[in-house]
Design a protein around this motif. Structure first.
Motif, mmCIF file in Angstrom:
data_model
loop_
_atom_site.group_PDB
_atom_site.id
_atom_site.type_symbol
_atom_site.label_atom_id
_atom_site.label_comp_id
_atom_site.label_asym_id
_atom_site.label_seq_id
_atom_site.Cartn_x
_atom_site.Cartn_y
_atom_site.Cartn_z
ATOM 1 N N PRO A 134 0.842 -1.204 0.000
ATOM 2 C CA PRO A 134 0.000 0.000 0.000
ATOM 3 C C PRO A 134 0.876 1.253 0.000
ATOM 4 C CG PRO A 134 0.163 -0.850 2.217
ATOM 5 C CD PRO A 134 0.910 -1.823 1.337
ATOM 6 N N LEU A 135 0.373 2.299 -0.589
ATOM 7 C CA LEU A 135 0.993 3.615 -0.511
ATOM 8 C C LEU A 135 -0.065 4.607 -0.071
ATOM 9 C CD1 LEU A 135 3.191 3.743 -3.756
ATOM 10 C CD2 LEU A 135 3.979 3.427 -1.401
ATOM 11 N N VAL A 167 -0.342 5.522 9.736
ATOM 12 C CA VAL A 167 -1.239 5.277 8.608
ATOM 13 C C VAL A 167 -2.347 4.328 9.043
ATOM 14 C CG1 VAL A 167 0.530 5.711 6.880
ATOM 15 C CG2 VAL A 167 0.208 3.395 7.742
ATOM 16 N N PRO A 168 -3.541 4.516 8.520
ATOM 17 C CA PRO A 168 -4.653 3.633 8.894
ATOM 18 C C PRO A 168 -4.508 2.255 8.252
ATOM 19 C CG PRO A 168 -5.364 5.179 7.223
ATOM 20 C CD PRO A 168 -3.962 5.579 7.594
ATOM 21 N N HIS A 169 -5.060 1.278 8.901
ATOM 22 C CA HIS A 169 -5.070 -0.072 8.331
ATOM 23 C C HIS A 169 -6.399 -0.282 7.618
ATOM 24 C CE1 HIS A 169 -4.495 -4.333 7.728
ATOM 25 N NE2 HIS A 169 -5.662 -4.569 8.316
ATOM 26 N N VAL A 170 -6.325 -0.479 6.336
ATOM 27 C CA VAL A 170 -7.518 -0.748 5.534
ATOM 28 C C VAL A 170 -7.301 -2.083 4.843
ATOM 29 C CG1 VAL A 170 -9.051 0.083 3.723
ATOM 30 C CG2 VAL A 170 -7.848 1.721 5.169
ATOM 31 N N ALA A 171 -8.104 -3.067 5.201
ATOM 32 C CA ALA A 171 -7.933 -4.405 4.635
ATOM 33 C C ALA A 171 -8.305 -4.407 3.159
ATOM 34 C CB ALA A 171 -8.794 -5.409 5.394
ATOM 35 N N ILE A 174 4.334 6.875 3.222
ATOM 36 C CA ILE A 174 3.558 8.094 2.981
ATOM 37 C C ILE A 174 4.313 8.894 1.924
ATOM 38 C CG2 ILE A 174 2.697 10.236 3.975
ATOM 39 C CD1 ILE A 174 2.541 8.826 6.671
ATOM 40 N N VAL A 175 3.682 9.164 0.800
ATOM 41 C CA VAL A 175 4.330 9.861 -0.304
ATOM 42 C C VAL A 175 3.457 11.028 -0.751
ATOM 43 C CG1 VAL A 175 5.539 7.787 -1.080
ATOM 44 C CG2 VAL A 175 3.297 8.333 -2.026
ATOM 45 N N GLN A 176 4.092 11.977 -1.438
ATOM 46 C CA GLN A 176 3.343 13.109 -1.965
ATOM 47 C C GLN A 176 2.744 12.781 -3.333
ATOM 48 O OE1 GLN A 176 2.881 15.958 -0.173
ATOM 49 N NE2 GLN A 176 4.048 14.994 1.471
ATOM 50 N N ASN A 177 3.574 12.255 -4.199
ATOM 51 C CA ASN A 177 3.149 11.960 -5.567
ATOM 52 C C ASN A 177 3.771 10.643 -6.006
ATOM 53 O OD1 ASN A 177 1.785 14.612 -6.258
ATOM 54 N ND2 ASN A 177 3.833 15.359 -5.762
ATOM 55 N N VAL A 178 3.110 9.967 -6.920
ATOM 56 C CA VAL A 178 3.643 8.744 -7.498
ATOM 57 C C VAL A 178 2.990 8.549 -8.859
ATOM 58 C CG1 VAL A 178 1.902 7.167 -6.561
ATOM 59 C CG2 VAL A 178 4.215 6.318 -6.991
ATOM 60 N N ASP A 179 3.706 7.906 -9.755
ATOM 61 C CA ASP A 179 3.134 7.593 -11.061
ATOM 62 C C ASP A 179 3.461 6.140 -11.389
ATOM 63 O OD1 ASP A 179 5.781 7.467 -12.215
ATOM 64 O OD2 ASP A 179 5.750 9.637 -12.367
ATOM 65 N N PRO A 180 2.783 5.553 -12.370
ATOM 66 C CA PRO A 180 3.013 4.137 -12.675
ATOM 67 C C PRO A 180 4.466 3.801 -12.985
ATOM 68 C CG PRO A 180 0.986 4.878 -13.722
ATOM 69 C CD PRO A 180 1.652 6.097 -13.157
ATOM 70 N N PRO A 231 12.551 6.861 -3.753
ATOM 71 C CA PRO A 231 11.644 5.860 -4.323
ATOM 72 C C PRO A 231 10.665 5.356 -3.254
ATOM 73 C CG PRO A 231 13.904 5.418 -4.977
ATOM 74 C CD PRO A 231 13.966 6.485 -3.934
ATOM 75 N N PRO A 232 9.423 5.102 -3.613
ATOM 76 C CA PRO A 232 8.441 4.637 -2.621
ATOM 77 C C PRO A 232 8.781 3.236 -2.117
ATOM 78 C CG PRO A 232 7.527 4.521 -4.832
ATOM 79 C CD PRO A 232 8.840 5.221 -4.956
ATOM 80 N N THR A 233 8.393 2.985 -0.877
ATOM 81 C CA THR A 233 8.550 1.667 -0.260
ATOM 82 C C THR A 233 7.190 1.219 0.269
ATOM 83 O OG1 THR A 233 9.143 2.727 1.845
ATOM 84 C CG2 THR A 233 10.953 2.069 0.385
#
Length: 245
Positions: free
Chosen positions: A80-81, A126-130, A163-169, A157-159
């Motif tokens: 999740p991101l 961060v919240p846990h959302v199943a 928690i990130v500001q922006n991301v793209d494919p 790079p995201p992990t």
């Protein structure tokens, strides 16, 4: 009384700058209005099309953008991101982004599952959302990337779980090593009732198509150019006539 025009270099140069600026910015707003008109037509045309099934085959992002899509497969629960700085109705929170493996393929598509609230007591919790277990079908709208927010500097790079500001494919594909389609799905369908205690809020804002606003700005910039020119001419005649008199 004979009219005379007095040419003054500094007012002339200032007028040239203002006229050029007004015309340039007015033309830019006209182009923006044309782009928004084209976007409006594209949205209307694509919203009338039947849903497109994402089956893992290559897609043209420009042709798929704003199409209603359907995809079947499974969420990748360990990646999740959380997209930060996404307030909703005065509340702070995140947009939950998760990769989704398309059934029968090794392809992945990123799915924006919706908005989730931030814990006001712990900023970086961060919240846990199943995620819905097993095979599921997601419906939504294809976009090129999640809505962007202002970001200072270059983000790492995201992990998983970050928690990130922006991301793209493309950036997510490089970080995760997954084969990712070049579009993102804004989920509109509901999850299974038992998937999570609180379902993410899916209130996706549409792209801005305020054509009239750009036309209004264009008129203002053209008016500024016209007024600057008229002011130079009128004051030049007044000064020259007064000097001659």
């Amino acid at each position: 009384m004979r009219l005379r025009f007095r040419f003054r270099t500094i007012p002339f140069l200032a007028t040239v700058v203002l006229v050029a600026l007004g015309i340039a910015l007015g033309n830019w707003q006209v182009r923006r209005a044309a782009e928004k008109t084209e976007l409006q037509a594209r949205l209307a045309q694509r919203s009338a099309l039947p849903p497109l099934v994402l089956d893992g085959k290559p897609v043209d992002p420009a042709a798929v953008e704003y199409r209603h899509v359907i995809v079947t497969g499974e969420f990748v629960p360990n990646w999740p991101l959380f997209l930060d700085n996404r307030p909703l109705e005065g509340r702070t929170g995140f947009v939950l982004l998760m990769p989704f493996t398309i059934a029968g393929t090794g392809q992945v598509v990123l799915v924006e599952r919706g908005w989730v609230p931030r814990d006001p007591a712990v900023h970086d919790r961060v919240p846990h959302v199943a995620a819905p277990p097993g095979r599921t079908t997601v419906e939504g709208v294809a976009v090129l990337h999640p809505a962007r927010v202002m970001e200072l500097g270059k983000a790492p790079p995201p992990t998983p779980g970050a928690i990130v500001q922006n991301v793209d494919p493309a950036g997510f594909a490089r970080a995760s090593g997954l084969a990712v389609l070049p579009v993102v799905v804004e989920q509109t369908s509901a999850d299974a009732p038992t998937a999570a205690a609180v379902e993410p809020v899916r209130n996706w804002p549409g792209p801005a198509v305020d054509v009239d606003r750009h036309k209004g700005y264009a008129f203002q910039w053209y008016a500024l150019a016209t007024m600057a020119f008229l002011f130079f001419v009128i004051t030049g005649f007044r000064s020259g006539t007064k000097q001659a008199g």
